[in-house]
Design a protein around this motif. Structure first.
Motif, PDB file in Angstrom:
ATOM      1  N   SER A  61     -34.441 -14.580   5.558  1.00  0.00           N
ATOM      2  CA  SER A  61     -34.972 -15.935   5.682  1.00  0.00           C
ATOM      3  C   SER A  61     -35.475 -16.264   7.080  1.00  0.00           C
ATOM      4  N   ARG A  62     -34.914 -15.614   8.126  1.00  0.00           N
ATOM      5  CA  ARG A  62     -35.255 -16.044   9.495  1.00  0.00           C
ATOM      6  C   ARG A  62     -35.979 -14.986  10.316  1.00  0.00           C
ATOM      7  N   THR A  76     -23.586 -15.380   1.131  1.00  0.00           N
ATOM      8  CA  THR A  76     -22.294 -14.904   0.627  1.00  0.00           C
ATOM      9  C   THR A  76     -22.319 -14.689  -0.883  1.00  0.00           C
ATOM     10  N   TYR A 104     -37.249 -16.690   1.090  1.00  0.00           N
ATOM     11  CA  TYR A 104     -36.021 -16.811   0.313  1.00  0.00           C
ATOM     12  C   TYR A 104     -36.048 -15.856  -0.879  1.00  0.00           C
ATOM     13  N   GLU A 107     -30.374 -11.985  -0.021  1.00  0.00           N
ATOM     14  CA  GLU A 107     -31.073 -12.582   1.123  1.00  0.00           C
ATOM     15  C   GLU A 107     -30.078 -12.814   2.251  1.00  0.00           C
TER      16      GLU A 107
HETATM   17  N1  LIG Z   1     -21.712 -28.221   4.358  1.00  0.00           N
HETATM   18  C1  LIG Z   1     -22.722 -27.728   5.017  1.00  0.00           C
HETATM   19  O1  LIG Z   1     -23.522 -28.444   5.567  1.00  0.00           O
HETATM   20  C2  LIG Z   1     -22.898 -26.247   5.131  1.00  0.00           C
HETATM   21  C3  LIG Z   1     -24.017 -25.764   5.763  1.00  0.00           C
HETATM   22  C4  LIG Z   1     -24.205 -24.366   5.898  1.00  0.00           C
HETATM   23  C5  LIG Z   1     -23.290 -23.501   5.404  1.00  0.00           C
HETATM   24  N2  LIG Z   1     -22.201 -23.999   4.798  1.00  0.00           N
HETATM   25  C6  LIG Z   1     -21.312 -22.963   4.370  1.00  0.00           C
HETATM   26  O2  LIG Z   1     -22.078 -22.262   3.435  1.00  0.00           O
HETATM   27  C7  LIG Z   1     -21.225 -21.273   2.909  1.00  0.00           C
HETATM   28  C8  LIG Z   1     -22.134 -20.490   2.030  1.00  0.00           C
HETATM   29  O3  LIG Z   1     -22.858 -19.762   2.995  1.00  0.00           O
HETATM   30  P1  LIG Z   1     -24.053 -18.848   2.672  1.00  0.00           P
HETATM   31  O4  LIG Z   1     -24.359 -18.091   3.920  1.00  0.00           O
HETATM   32  O5  LIG Z   1     -23.793 -18.111   1.419  1.00  0.00           O
HETATM   33  O6  LIG Z   1     -25.223 -19.872   2.295  1.00  0.00           O
HETATM   34  P2  LIG Z   1     -26.309 -20.552   3.201  1.00  0.00           P
HETATM   35  O7  LIG Z   1     -25.785 -20.836   4.540  1.00  0.00           O
HETATM   36  O8  LIG Z   1     -26.827 -21.702   2.423  1.00  0.00           O
HETATM   37  O9  LIG Z   1     -27.495 -19.443   3.363  1.00  0.00           O
HETATM   38  C9  LIG Z   1     -27.595 -18.173   2.709  1.00  0.00           C
HETATM   39  C10 LIG Z   1     -29.039 -17.708   2.706  1.00  0.00           C
HETATM   40  O10 LIG Z   1     -29.740 -18.518   1.760  1.00  0.00           O
HETATM   41  C11 LIG Z   1     -30.873 -19.093   2.404  1.00  0.00           C
HETATM   42  N3  LIG Z   1     -31.216 -20.363   1.734  1.00  0.00           N
HETATM   43  C12 LIG Z   1     -31.114 -21.626   2.210  1.00  0.00           C
HETATM   44  N4  LIG Z   1     -31.566 -22.502   1.286  1.00  0.00           N
HETATM   45  C13 LIG Z   1     -31.983 -21.774   0.226  1.00  0.00           C
HETATM   46  C14 LIG Z   1     -32.575 -22.123  -1.013  1.00  0.00           C
HETATM   47  N5  LIG Z   1     -32.806 -23.378  -1.360  1.00  0.00           N
HETATM   48  N6  LIG Z   1     -32.876 -21.125  -1.869  1.00  0.00           N
HETATM   49  C15 LIG Z   1     -32.650 -19.832  -1.550  1.00  0.00           C
HETATM   50  N7  LIG Z   1     -32.112 -19.451  -0.383  1.00  0.00           N
HETATM   51  C16 LIG Z   1     -31.766 -20.402   0.501  1.00  0.00           C
HETATM   52  C17 LIG Z   1     -30.484 -19.193   3.849  1.00  0.00           C
HETATM   53  O11 LIG Z   1     -31.635 -19.257   4.662  1.00  0.00           O
HETATM   54  P3  LIG Z   1     -31.722 -20.210   5.950  1.00  0.00           P
HETATM   55  O12 LIG Z   1     -30.314 -20.587   6.339  1.00  0.00           O
HETATM   56  O13 LIG Z   1     -32.431 -19.368   6.949  1.00  0.00           O
HETATM   57  O14 LIG Z   1     -32.537 -21.392   5.518  1.00  0.00           O
HETATM   58  C18 LIG Z   1     -29.732 -17.905   4.045  1.00  0.00           C
HETATM   59  O15 LIG Z   1     -30.587 -16.804   4.273  1.00  0.00           O
HETATM   60  C19 LIG Z   1     -20.089 -22.091   2.511  1.00  0.00           C
HETATM   61  O16 LIG Z   1     -18.881 -21.430   2.469  1.00  0.00           O
HETATM   62  C20 LIG Z   1     -20.077 -23.202   3.610  1.00  0.00           C
HETATM   63  O17 LIG Z   1     -18.961 -23.074   4.406  1.00  0.00           O
HETATM   64  C21 LIG Z   1     -21.997 -25.343   4.616  1.00  0.00           C
END
Ligand SMILES: NC(=O)c1ccc[n+]([C@@H]2O[C@H](COP(=O)([O-])OP(=O)(O)OC[C@H]3O[C@@H](n4cnc5c(N)ncnc54)[C@H](OP(=O)(O)O)[C@@H]3O)[C@@H](O)[C@H]2O)c1
Ligand SMILES: Cc1cc2nc3c(=O)[nH]c(=O)nc-3n(C[C@H](O)[C@H](O)[C@H](O)COP(=O)(O)OP(=O)(O)OC[C@H]3O[C@@H](n4cnc5c(N)ncnc54)[C@H](O)[C@@H]3O)c2cc1C
Length: 284
Positions: free
Chosen positions: A203-204, A163, A211, A192
């Motif tokens: 990523s998948r 996002t 990443y 990404e």
């Molecule tokens: N609290 C939690 O546990 C939790 C967990 C997940 C999502 N969220 C939600 O995450 C939202 C943000 O979502 P988002 O889709 O932007 O982020 P995201 O779910 O963290 O993932 C976005 C992308 O970044 C990748 N990624 C994961 N770790 C990374 C790293 N260290 N460095 C670079 N890229 C990385 C992911 O790959 P992969 O996923 O394939 O590893 C995915 O392709 C929030 O609004 C929240 O609601 C929260």
């Protein structure tokens, strides 16, 4: 930044949870349910309560469905239900391209709990359920975000996985419109997604994770050249590990391309931050 309040939903109050379970136990008419609720509200039941309620992110409605003998007067029920929090969304458009409009880029949040229950984010699911053809009134308000609008003369390195791409849609679109009438400094955009010129990492799509940092390392010379031209760095997205990992990738790139030690590269990045040329907006 646009803030938005979803309508018509109930979610469970996280704090003080024990108090809520005590209140429910008071109104339970079945003895076994009363005992279970009292146990959850007690210091001995705290770990089980955490597993049942907080980890599963149960709503008040779901708890009441699990304890159907709880017959609560409405005035008590409304005290258990927390007020809905507003959600922030980055503005993903530019008035140069879309006057009088605000576009959002929203991912529908979904995940599976430890008890294998499918959960979906309240506001993002609600937004996705709206009919684009239908006009509705939603309470929204605007708030200045952490990412300043860059001048057209400033070279940019944008890093927006997931996002995090939302605010950079607007940046890139604005530069595209401006480029029709003036000269625009170069922009590198690293994006990404989960699934599949800017540099996109998916990523998948393969057994090993790819990443944004991988794409950045592949373009390390271009990044270094742009930094030498005075580029500003903008990072947006998940606040979990990404911003720290991206910072490490920049350190490695600067160290490799300049031949400087990692510590000097880290100091150089800190000086960029101090000069307001390294911006991060992250959320969880
Ligand atoms: N609290 C939690 O546990 C939790 C967990 C997940 C999502 N969220 C939600 O995450 C939202 C943000 O979502 P988002 O889709 O932007 O982020 P995201 O779910 O963290 O993932 C976005 C992308 O970044 C990748 N990624 C994961 N770790 C990374 C790293 N260290 N460095 C670079 N890229 C990385 C992911 O790959 P992969 O996923 O394939 O590893 C995915 O392709 C929030 O609004 C929240 O609601 C929260
Ligand atoms: C400054 C800022 C800008 C933002 N910009 C955007 C944007 O442009 N686009 C966008 O889509 N979002 C953006 N967000 C995030 C947005 O505000 C919401 O948090 C997001 O849409 C989820 O809201 P929801 O109501 O759908 O989920 P909620 O019902 O609030 O649930 C989200 C919560 O669920 C839990 N959760 C989510 N995934 C998991 C998981 N995998 N495992 C365990 N628990 C999990 C987490 O505790 C998380 O906080 C931004 C947030 C901030 C603070």
């Amino acid at each position: 930044m646009l803030h938005l309040l979803p309508q018509g939903a109930i979610s469970s109050r996280q704090d003080p949870v024990c108090f809520n379970f005590k209140v429910m136990s008071f109104f339970a008419t079945a003895e076994h349910e009363k005992e279970r609720l009292q146990y959850f509200a007690s210091p001995e039941g705290r770990d089980d309560l955490y597993q049942y309620n907080q980890k599963e992110r149960r709503t008040v409605l779901e708890v009441l469905e699990d304890f159907p003998s709880v017959k609560m007067p409405f005035e008590w029920l409304v005290q258990l239900v927390p007020p809905l929090k507003n959600r922030a969304f980055s503005i993903s458009s530019t008035p140069l391209a879309h006057p009088n409009q605000v576009h959002l880029t929203v991912d529908v949040v979904s995940w599976t709990t430890p008890f294998k229950r499918k959960r979906r984010g309240l506001c993002s699911t609600w937004l996705a359920s709206l009919d684009p053809e239908q006009r509705i009134h939603i309470p929204v308000w605007f708030h200045k975000g952490l990412l300043p609008i860059p001048p057209t003369s400033l070279p940019l390195i944008l890093v927006g996985p997931g996002t995090g791409c939302a605010p950079f849609h607007g940046f890139v679109k604005e530069r595209a419109v401006q480029s029709q009438s003036s000269t625009i400094a170069p922009t590198l955009f690293f994006f990404e997604a989960k699934g599949g010129a800017f540099y996109a990492a998916f990523s998948r799509d393969q057994p090993q994770k790819v990443y944004v940092q991988h794409k950045m390392r592949e373009q390390s010379e271009r990044i270094w050249n742009l930094l030498c031209e005075g580029a500003a760095i903008y990072v947006a997205g998940s606040s979990r590990k990404m911003p720290a990992d991206v910072m490490v990738a920049f350190e490695e790139i600067i160290s490799k391309e300049s031949g400087a030690l990692r510590e000097s590269a880290a100091r150089w990045l800190r000086s960029l931050e101090k000069a307001s040329k390294y911006h991060v907006e992250a959320w969880s």
